[in-house]
Design an enzyme around this catalytic site. Structure first.
Site, PDB file in Angstrom:
ATOM      1  N   ARG A 121       0.686  -1.239   0.088  1.00 40.80           N
ATOM      2  CA  ARG A 121       0.067   0.090  -0.056  1.00 40.80           C
ATOM      3  C   ARG A 121       0.559   1.342  -0.191  1.00 40.80           C
ATOM      4  O   ARG A 121       0.431   2.336   0.445  1.00 40.80           O
ATOM      5  CB  ARG A 121      -1.005   0.059   1.165  1.00 40.80           C
ATOM      6  N   LYS A 143       3.956  11.661 -11.552  1.00 44.99           N
ATOM      7  CA  LYS A 143       3.361  10.566 -12.116  1.00 44.99           C
ATOM      8  C   LYS A 143       4.168   9.362 -12.463  1.00 44.99           C
ATOM      9  O   LYS A 143       5.248   9.526 -12.676  1.00 44.99           O
ATOM     10  CB  LYS A 143       3.252  11.298 -13.698  1.00 44.99           C
ATOM     11  N   GLU A 185      12.185  18.769 -23.638  1.00 44.04           N
ATOM     12  CA  GLU A 185      11.274  19.277 -22.666  1.00 44.04           C
ATOM     13  C   GLU A 185      11.781  20.488 -21.661  1.00 44.04           C
ATOM     14  O   GLU A 185      10.995  21.319 -21.235  1.00 44.04           O
ATOM     15  CB  GLU A 185      11.346  18.052 -21.414  1.00 44.04           C
ATOM     16  N   LYS A 227       8.909  23.222 -13.199  1.00 46.09           N
ATOM     17  CA  LYS A 227       8.087  22.255 -13.362  1.00 46.09           C
ATOM     18  C   LYS A 227       7.353  22.025 -11.660  1.00 46.09           C
ATOM     19  O   LYS A 227       6.166  21.871 -11.683  1.00 46.09           O
ATOM     20  CB  LYS A 227       8.642  20.845 -13.579  1.00 46.09           C
ATOM     21  N   GLU A 237      -3.645  17.914 -12.331  1.00 47.44           N
ATOM     22  CA  GLU A 237      -3.951  18.110 -13.715  1.00 47.44           C
ATOM     23  C   GLU A 237      -5.284  18.350 -13.939  1.00 47.44           C
ATOM     24  O   GLU A 237      -5.875  17.917 -14.837  1.00 47.44           O
ATOM     25  CB  GLU A 237      -3.185  17.192 -14.662  1.00 47.44           C
ATOM     26  N   ARG A 241      -1.627  22.701 -14.880  1.00 45.36           N
ATOM     27  CA  ARG A 241      -0.672  21.399 -14.988  1.00 45.36           C
ATOM     28  C   ARG A 241      -0.891  21.000 -16.578  1.00 45.36           C
ATOM     29  O   ARG A 241       0.237  20.397 -17.159  1.00 45.36           O
ATOM     30  CB  ARG A 241      -0.684  20.149 -14.165  1.00 45.36           C
ATOM     31  N   ASN A 245       1.800  20.001 -21.130  1.00 49.09           N
ATOM     32  CA  ASN A 245       1.733  19.073 -22.356  1.00 49.09           C
ATOM     33  C   ASN A 245       1.717  20.155 -23.467  1.00 49.09           C
ATOM     34  O   ASN A 245       1.259  19.771 -24.681  1.00 49.09           O
ATOM     35  CB  ASN A 245       0.230  18.617 -22.392  1.00 49.09           C
ATOM     36  N   HIS A 248       2.573  18.611 -26.933  1.00 51.69           N
ATOM     37  CA  HIS A 248       2.211  17.252 -26.756  1.00 51.69           C
ATOM     38  C   HIS A 248       1.044  16.813 -27.464  1.00 51.69           C
ATOM     39  O   HIS A 248       0.579  15.563 -27.831  1.00 51.69           O
ATOM     40  CB  HIS A 248       2.180  16.956 -25.256  1.00 51.69           C
ATOM     41  N   HIS A 252       2.496  13.731 -29.500  1.00 52.47           N
ATOM     42  CA  HIS A 252       1.859  12.560 -29.018  1.00 52.47           C
ATOM     43  C   HIS A 252       1.553  11.765 -30.109  1.00 52.47           C
ATOM     44  O   HIS A 252       1.714  10.510 -30.183  1.00 52.47           O
ATOM     45  CB  HIS A 252       1.003  12.463 -27.845  1.00 52.47           C
ATOM     46  N   HIS A 264      10.390  10.207 -27.721  1.00 49.73           N
ATOM     47  CA  HIS A 264       9.181  11.100 -27.552  1.00 49.73           C
ATOM     48  C   HIS A 264       9.627  12.653 -27.647  1.00 49.73           C
ATOM     49  O   HIS A 264       8.798  13.553 -28.378  1.00 49.73           O
ATOM     50  CB  HIS A 264       9.300  11.001 -25.775  1.00 49.73           C
TER      51      HIS A 264
HETATM   52  N1  GLY Z   1       5.010  15.367 -18.142  1.00 48.40           N
HETATM   53  C1  GLY Z   1       3.921  16.158 -17.751  1.00 48.40           C
HETATM   54  C2  GLY Z   1       3.494  16.116 -16.416  1.00 48.40           C
HETATM   55  O1  GLY Z   1       4.213  15.823 -15.657  1.00 48.40           O
HETATM   56  O2  GLY Z   1       2.525  16.645 -15.914  1.00 48.40           O
END
Ligand code: GLY
Length: 366
Positions: A121, A143, A185, A227, A237, A241, A245, A248, A252, A264
């Site tokens: 957990r 993430k 990035e 960031k 997000e 956030r 992107n 992207h 993407h 990427h």
């Molecule tokens: N790579 C985009 C984010 O972490 O939200």
């Protein structure tokens, strides 16, 4: 050496420390032991990191319970690898007093972070990113996740690191294509949040490409500050956030339509140019901005046009599945000016007509 702190979302007074330096790896293990005096440590890395010698540099002869992901890279980023890691941790008799260290690029960080999120957990994870992509982006912000056979990051969790160690010396062994693609990035961070940072990148491109450690440390601290600030404001997000992107939406789709033959960052470079062309169509362009962006990306040696023979219907189809899609059409993050993202009705991801997107894609053909 530089240190900065990122607030852990959902808490009032907890933050995690990001340590940035050159030649930091040998001191990381003792620092983690000191930070977790009662924990048992488990290391997750991959075959590339072992081959590059970074594992030896980190461990300095220590014998520790660990899992090496083989093969390195996206093919191993699946739930089977996570199961194997969790079972390896159980076989080592580890419990809730474990702290996980994830040493490697974005894939290791995503897998290791997710394994830590679900083991008993949830146990702490320390991220030790070793690529331009992971140091600028994926190791910060929480993430984590792995792919299903249908889509990327289908299994995932927000699981913030307890500490991050960024050793820019680890970038010395990164292959040239990966190194350059990961820098996209950083360009994105300048564009969405800081004209000063974008100008720093323009001025220091030669030193960045020469992997000058001092310049790379400055780069890392800009990336983490930008960031970190965005993630602190909107960890889940919901809106802001999404500015991360930038480039992207089309990027993407290009990445997927290329069957991942583009890295990427390479696909995001094309997506950034696409966003710039959309801005021009919508009257959001500043004179000369797109040319400056194109010059930086060209100097990095990443593509700024669609590769030949890219299946355009596949590209459109992937865009319809975009996570920001409404009525099967994606939203786009666009700039008002260098360092500032455009907003419409308080939203950072805004609609753009299909006609404009098709026109822009035509302009992007090589
Ligand atoms: N790579 C985009 C984010 O972490 O939200």
């Amino acid at each position: 050496m530089q240190e900065l702190y990122i607030k852990v979302p959902g808490t009032t007074d907890t933050s995690y420390k990001i340590t940035i330096g050159s030649g930091l790896l040998p001191s990381v293990w003792p620092a983690v032991e000191a930070g977790f005096p009662k924990a048992r440590l488990f290391l997750i890395t991959d075959a590339n990191i072992v081959a590059a010698g970074h594992l030896d540099t980190l461990l300095q002869g220590r014998d520790v319970p660990s899992y090496v992901i083989r093969p390195a890279g996206e093919p191993s980023k699946n739930i089977g690898t996570v199961v194997a890691i969790v079972e390896a941790m159980e076989k080592a008799y580890l419990g809730r007093d474990t702290a996980v260290l994830a040493l490697g690029g974005g894939t290791v960080g995503d897998i290791g972070g997710f394994a830590a999120a679900i083991f008993k957990r949830g146990v702490p994870v320390v991220q030790i990113p070793t690529t331009t992509l992971a140091q600028a982006d994926s190791a910060i912000g929480g993430k984590t996740g792995v792919d299903s056979s249908v889509s990327k990051n289908a299994f995932g969790a927000f699981w913030h690191p307890t500490a991050v160690f960024i050793d820019v010396a680890a970038l010395r062994t990164l292959d040239k294509r990966q190194y350059r693609a990961g820098l996209v990035e950083s360009v994105k961070h300048g564009l969405i949040a800081s004209e000063e940072y974008f100008e720093f990148l323009e001025r220091n491109l030669d030193a960045i490409l020469a992997r000058d450690p001092g310049v790379l440390e400055t780069l890392a601290s800009y990336n983490c500050a930008i960031k970190g600030r965005v993630v602190e404001e909107d960890p889940l997000e919901k809106n802001q956030r999404r500015i991360l992107n930038y480039g992207h939406t089309i990027g993407h789709a290009v990445e997927a339509a290329s069957d991942y033959t583009l890295l990427h960052g390479e696909a995001i470079a094309i997506g950034i140019i696409a966003a710039g062309l959309i801005e021009a169509e919508l009257g959001l362009a500043e004179p000369g901005r797109l040319e400056r962006v194109r010059t930086v990306l060209e100097k990095l040696g990443v593509p700024v046009k669609l590769p030949p023979n890219l299946a355009e219907d596949r590209l459109m189809d992937v865009m319809k599945h975009d996570k920001k899609a409404v009525d099967r059409w994606p939203r786009f993050v666009l700039l008002d000016r260098l360092g500032q993202v455009h907003q419409k009705d308080g939203q950072y991801a805004v609609p753009v007509s299909r006609e404009i997107v098709e026109k822009v894609l035509e302009k992007l053909e090589g």
